[in-house]
Design a protein around this motif. Sequence first.
Motif, PDB file in Angstrom:
ATOM      1  N   ALA A 161     -18.771  37.202  25.655  1.00 20.99           N
ATOM      2  CA  ALA A 161     -20.131  37.463  25.177  1.00 20.99           C
ATOM      3  C   ALA A 161     -20.206  37.332  23.658  1.00 20.99           C
ATOM      4  O   ALA A 161     -21.167  36.759  23.112  1.00 20.99           O
ATOM      5  CB  ALA A 161     -20.574  38.860  25.615  1.00 20.99           C
ATOM      6  N   ASN A 162     -19.202  37.844  22.964  1.00 13.11           N
ATOM      7  CA  ASN A 162     -19.189  37.756  21.501  1.00 13.11           C
ATOM      8  C   ASN A 162     -19.019  36.320  21.026  1.00 13.11           C
ATOM      9  O   ASN A 162     -19.626  35.905  20.031  1.00 13.11           O
ATOM     10  CB  ASN A 162     -18.067  38.635  20.944  1.00 13.11           C
ATOM     11  CG  ASN A 162     -18.344  40.117  21.139  1.00 13.11           C
ATOM     12  OD1 ASN A 162     -19.504  40.539  21.163  1.00 13.11           O
ATOM     13  ND2 ASN A 162     -17.298  40.913  21.292  1.00 13.11           N
ATOM     14  N   ARG A 163     -18.190  35.553  21.721  1.00  8.59           N
ATOM     15  CA  ARG A 163     -18.020  34.142  21.359  1.00  8.59           C
ATOM     16  C   ARG A 163     -19.321  33.373  21.562  1.00  8.59           C
ATOM     17  O   ARG A 163     -19.709  32.542  20.734  1.00  8.59           O
ATOM     18  CB  ARG A 163     -16.909  33.515  22.211  1.00  8.59           C
ATOM     19  CG  ARG A 163     -15.520  34.066  21.951  1.00  8.59           C
ATOM     20  CD  ARG A 163     -14.539  33.582  23.008  1.00  8.59           C
ATOM     21  NE  ARG A 163     -13.240  34.234  22.911  1.00  8.59           N
ATOM     22  CZ  ARG A 163     -12.268  34.098  23.807  1.00  8.59           C
ATOM     23  NH1 ARG A 163     -12.455  33.325  24.872  1.00  8.59           N
ATOM     24  NH2 ARG A 163     -11.122  34.725  23.649  1.00  8.59           N
ATOM     25  N   LYS A 164     -19.984  33.646  22.666  1.00 11.13           N
ATOM     26  CA  LYS A 164     -21.237  32.954  22.976  1.00 11.13           C
ATOM     27  C   LYS A 164     -22.319  33.283  21.951  1.00 11.13           C
ATOM     28  O   LYS A 164     -23.143  32.432  21.599  1.00 11.13           O
ATOM     29  CB  LYS A 164     -21.707  33.349  24.379  1.00 11.13           C
ATOM     30  CG  LYS A 164     -22.924  32.575  24.858  1.00 11.13           C
ATOM     31  CD  LYS A 164     -23.264  32.944  26.298  1.00 11.13           C
ATOM     32  CE  LYS A 164     -24.478  32.148  26.783  1.00 11.13           C
ATOM     33  NZ  LYS A 164     -24.810  32.497  28.198  1.00 11.13           N
ATOM     34  N   ALA A 165     -22.292  34.515  21.449  1.00 12.51           N
ATOM     35  CA  ALA A 165     -23.306  34.951  20.486  1.00 12.51           C
ATOM     36  C   ALA A 165     -23.080  34.382  19.093  1.00 12.51           C
ATOM     37  O   ALA A 165     -23.974  34.455  18.244  1.00 12.51           O
ATOM     38  CB  ALA A 165     -23.331  36.479  20.424  1.00 12.51           C
ATOM     39  N   ASN A 166     -21.893  33.831  18.839  1.00 14.42           N
ATOM     40  CA  ASN A 166     -21.593  33.278  17.516  1.00 14.42           C
ATOM     41  C   ASN A 166     -21.063  31.855  17.684  1.00 14.42           C
ATOM     42  O   ASN A 166     -19.854  31.640  17.790  1.00 14.42           O
ATOM     43  CB  ASN A 166     -20.561  34.151  16.796  1.00 14.42           C
ATOM     44  CG  ASN A 166     -20.479  33.834  15.313  1.00 14.42           C
ATOM     45  OD1 ASN A 166     -20.540  32.670  14.913  1.00 14.42           O
ATOM     46  ND2 ASN A 166     -20.346  34.868  14.494  1.00 14.42           N
ATOM     47  N   LEU A 172     -14.966  27.083  16.461  1.00 17.36           N
ATOM     48  CA  LEU A 172     -13.666  27.185  15.791  1.00 17.36           C
ATOM     49  C   LEU A 172     -12.557  27.475  16.801  1.00 17.36           C
ATOM     50  O   LEU A 172     -11.488  26.863  16.767  1.00 17.36           O
ATOM     51  CB  LEU A 172     -13.749  28.289  14.740  1.00 17.36           C
ATOM     52  CG  LEU A 172     -12.557  28.524  13.814  1.00 17.36           C
ATOM     53  CD1 LEU A 172     -13.047  29.115  12.500  1.00 17.36           C
ATOM     54  CD2 LEU A 172     -11.542  29.476  14.438  1.00 17.36           C
ATOM     55  N   LEU A 173     -12.822  28.395  17.730  1.00 19.82           N
ATOM     56  CA  LEU A 173     -11.821  28.768  18.730  1.00 19.82           C
ATOM     57  C   LEU A 173     -11.462  27.599  19.636  1.00 19.82           C
ATOM     58  O   LEU A 173     -10.288  27.330  19.898  1.00 19.82           O
ATOM     59  CB  LEU A 173     -12.331  29.932  19.582  1.00 19.82           C
ATOM     60  CG  LEU A 173     -12.354  31.312  18.938  1.00 19.82           C
ATOM     61  CD1 LEU A 173     -12.992  32.321  19.883  1.00 19.82           C
ATOM     62  CD2 LEU A 173     -10.947  31.754  18.601  1.00 19.82           C
ATOM     63  N   TYR A 174     -12.473  26.906  20.114  1.00 17.57           N
ATOM     64  CA  TYR A 174     -12.216  25.863  21.108  1.00 17.57           C
ATOM     65  C   TYR A 174     -11.783  24.537  20.488  1.00 17.57           C
ATOM     66  O   TYR A 174     -11.428  23.606  21.207  1.00 17.57           O
ATOM     67  CB  TYR A 174     -13.439  25.700  22.010  1.00 17.57           C
ATOM     68  CG  TYR A 174     -13.571  26.872  22.957  1.00 17.57           C
ATOM     69  CD1 TYR A 174     -12.802  26.945  24.111  1.00 17.57           C
ATOM     70  CD2 TYR A 174     -14.412  27.933  22.647  1.00 17.57           C
ATOM     71  CE1 TYR A 174     -12.888  28.039  24.956  1.00 17.57           C
ATOM     72  CE2 TYR A 174     -14.506  29.035  23.494  1.00 17.57           C
ATOM     73  CZ  TYR A 174     -13.738  29.081  24.642  1.00 17.57           C
ATOM     74  OH  TYR A 174     -13.815  30.177  25.476  1.00 17.57           O
ATOM     75  N   GLU A 181      -4.728  28.425  25.377  1.00 15.83           N
ATOM     76  CA  GLU A 181      -3.902  29.626  25.270  1.00 15.83           C
ATOM     77  C   GLU A 181      -4.615  30.706  24.459  1.00 15.83           C
ATOM     78  O   GLU A 181      -4.594  31.885  24.814  1.00 15.83           O
ATOM     79  CB  GLU A 181      -2.558  29.267  24.637  1.00 15.83           C
ATOM     80  CG  GLU A 181      -1.733  28.332  25.518  1.00 15.83           C
ATOM     81  CD  GLU A 181      -0.579  27.692  24.772  1.00 15.83           C
ATOM     82  OE1 GLU A 181      -0.666  27.590  23.532  1.00 15.83           O
ATOM     83  OE2 GLU A 181       0.395  27.291  25.421  1.00 15.83           O
ATOM     84  N   VAL A 182      -5.259  30.294  23.361  1.00 15.19           N
ATOM     85  CA  VAL A 182      -5.995  31.248  22.531  1.00 15.19           C
ATOM     86  C   VAL A 182      -7.109  31.901  23.341  1.00 15.19           C
ATOM     87  O   VAL A 182      -7.314  33.122  23.291  1.00 15.19           O
ATOM     88  CB  VAL A 182      -6.577  30.551  21.284  1.00 15.19           C
ATOM     89  CG1 VAL A 182      -7.475  31.510  20.502  1.00 15.19           C
ATOM     90  CG2 VAL A 182      -5.461  30.037  20.384  1.00 15.19           C
ATOM     91  N   ALA A 183      -7.831  31.101  24.121  1.00 12.47           N
ATOM     92  CA  ALA A 183      -8.964  31.614  24.893  1.00 12.47           C
ATOM     93  C   ALA A 183      -8.535  32.496  26.050  1.00 12.47           C
ATOM     94  O   ALA A 183      -9.336  33.278  26.572  1.00 12.47           O
ATOM     95  CB  ALA A 183      -9.798  30.446  25.421  1.00 12.47           C
ATOM     96  N   ILE A 222      -8.687  37.314  20.369  1.00 14.86           N
ATOM     97  CA  ILE A 222      -7.673  36.395  19.851  1.00 14.86           C
ATOM     98  C   ILE A 222      -6.365  37.167  19.689  1.00 14.86           C
ATOM     99  O   ILE A 222      -6.141  37.842  18.687  1.00 14.86           O
ATOM    100  CB  ILE A 222      -8.111  35.793  18.500  1.00 14.86           C
ATOM    101  CG1 ILE A 222      -9.490  35.157  18.620  1.00 14.86           C
ATOM    102  CG2 ILE A 222      -7.089  34.765  18.014  1.00 14.86           C
ATOM    103  CD1 ILE A 222     -10.146  34.867  17.287  1.00 14.86           C
ATOM    104  N   SER A 223      -5.525  37.122  20.680  1.00 12.51           N
ATOM    105  CA  SER A 223      -4.242  37.818  20.622  1.00 12.51           C
ATOM    106  C   SER A 223      -3.419  37.385  21.828  1.00 12.51           C
ATOM    107  O   SER A 223      -3.604  36.281  22.344  1.00 12.51           O
ATOM    108  CB  SER A 223      -4.439  39.338  20.597  1.00 12.51           C
ATOM    109  OG  SER A 223      -3.205  39.981  20.319  1.00 12.51           O
ATOM    110  N   THR A 224      -2.531  38.254  22.269  1.00 11.72           N
ATOM    111  CA  THR A 224      -1.727  37.951  23.452  1.00 11.72           C
ATOM    112  C   THR A 224      -1.563  39.207  24.283  1.00 11.72           C
ATOM    113  O   THR A 224      -1.574  40.323  23.752  1.00 11.72           O
ATOM    114  CB  THR A 224      -0.353  37.383  23.060  1.00 11.72           C
ATOM    115  OG1 THR A 224       0.302  36.873  24.217  1.00 11.72           O
ATOM    116  CG2 THR A 224       0.523  38.448  22.423  1.00 11.72           C
ATOM    117  N   ASP A 225      -1.436  39.026  25.591  1.00  4.00           N
ATOM    118  CA  ASP A 225      -1.187  40.172  26.456  1.00  4.00           C
ATOM    119  C   ASP A 225       0.317  40.344  26.649  1.00  4.00           C
ATOM    120  O   ASP A 225       1.129  39.604  26.086  1.00  4.00           O
ATOM    121  CB  ASP A 225      -1.928  40.027  27.787  1.00  4.00           C
ATOM    122  CG  ASP A 225      -1.519  38.781  28.572  1.00  4.00           C
ATOM    123  OD1 ASP A 225      -0.449  38.204  28.273  1.00  4.00           O
ATOM    124  OD2 ASP A 225      -2.262  38.386  29.483  1.00  4.00           O
TER     125      ASP A 225
END
Length: 351
Positions: A161-166, A172-174, A181-183, A222-225
């Motif tokens: 939701a936050n990505r879609k709003a900005n 930048l992310l995609y 992997e980032v997504a 933006i991190s890792t599990d």
Amino acid sequence: MFLLYPRWSVLYGLLCVLVAYPAYAQINESVGAAAANRREDVLQMQRLLNAVPDLSGGPKQRLDEDGKVGPQTLAAIKRFQRMQLGFEDGRVDPQGKTELRLMRLAGKHVLLGGADTEVEKQMAELTSAFASIAVSVDGKTVFVRPPYHINAGRRKANAEANRKANPAIRKLLYNAPGSVEVANGKATPDQMRHVLQAAIDADLVSPLTPQGIRDFLATYGISTDCSGLAARACNQLYPDAPLDVVNKANTAYLAKLPSVASPADLKAGHMMVKGGSHVRLLTDVDVTPEGIEFTTLESTASKLFPNGDGIGERRWRFPDPERFDQLQEMKGNRFVEASSYDQAYIYTSRK
């Protein structure tokens, strides 16, 4: 104890001969901020800090080994903690996380088998990379400890939701290296650093403080599990048989890997797994008179670390080297009985 566990007795005796256990010096009282600062202890810390390379968190300029805690020594302790442990309280406690990590990197720790030394060095580098992401802000380097993110449930929904709003951040992310992997909450330190630096340079991050930058990572997922972190380590150690980090690296799969027979067989690179729930990565294993001690690295949603959830380390011990029983966890400066939840973990190996 040694008579009860002959395998342990032989192993420990051999190590004493090979690596001179009495040289495993440690401080008697705390050093640094709001600490006892006995001259002998301060001198020991200064020597250990000077033995750590700059890129691994050692002082940029060699410390005067004078046994006094001045601004340079305090800054060196904080720098090491920031780069290696993800916090910086400026204090080193006896047998605490900072001293144990310092001794290991300085080559003073007793290792479980000489063959593991190189693996433990690799795990130390991986820990340093994941625990502290360095970005440039107005010409100055800022270190950020990544938050926890998993591409599922509420966290996934909020991040999307936050990505879609900005749109600017979404683009930048995609367009980033390793965007899939980032997504999906499986980002490497370099991928996180790339996205962060691009966002900072484009004035998309505010405020430009370590916490503000960390909040940016959490907001946009933006991190890792935990399984992403463990899979990265496996792929670093075993590049000829890489795991599919996005599609196959999950706790259920990691729990089905070959089991480790006993605490005495634990090595850096092994995993502490609760199938379908969580995984921790063993980064070093040490033989002590009190049992088998080991450090784990994890990415967790629990607020266990100095500034909340995310990537951090914990220290454990099995008193009996032959049995996965009576697990203890270091709390403060001493080991206490681990929770029933942590007692239920199993231990697996990629190979």
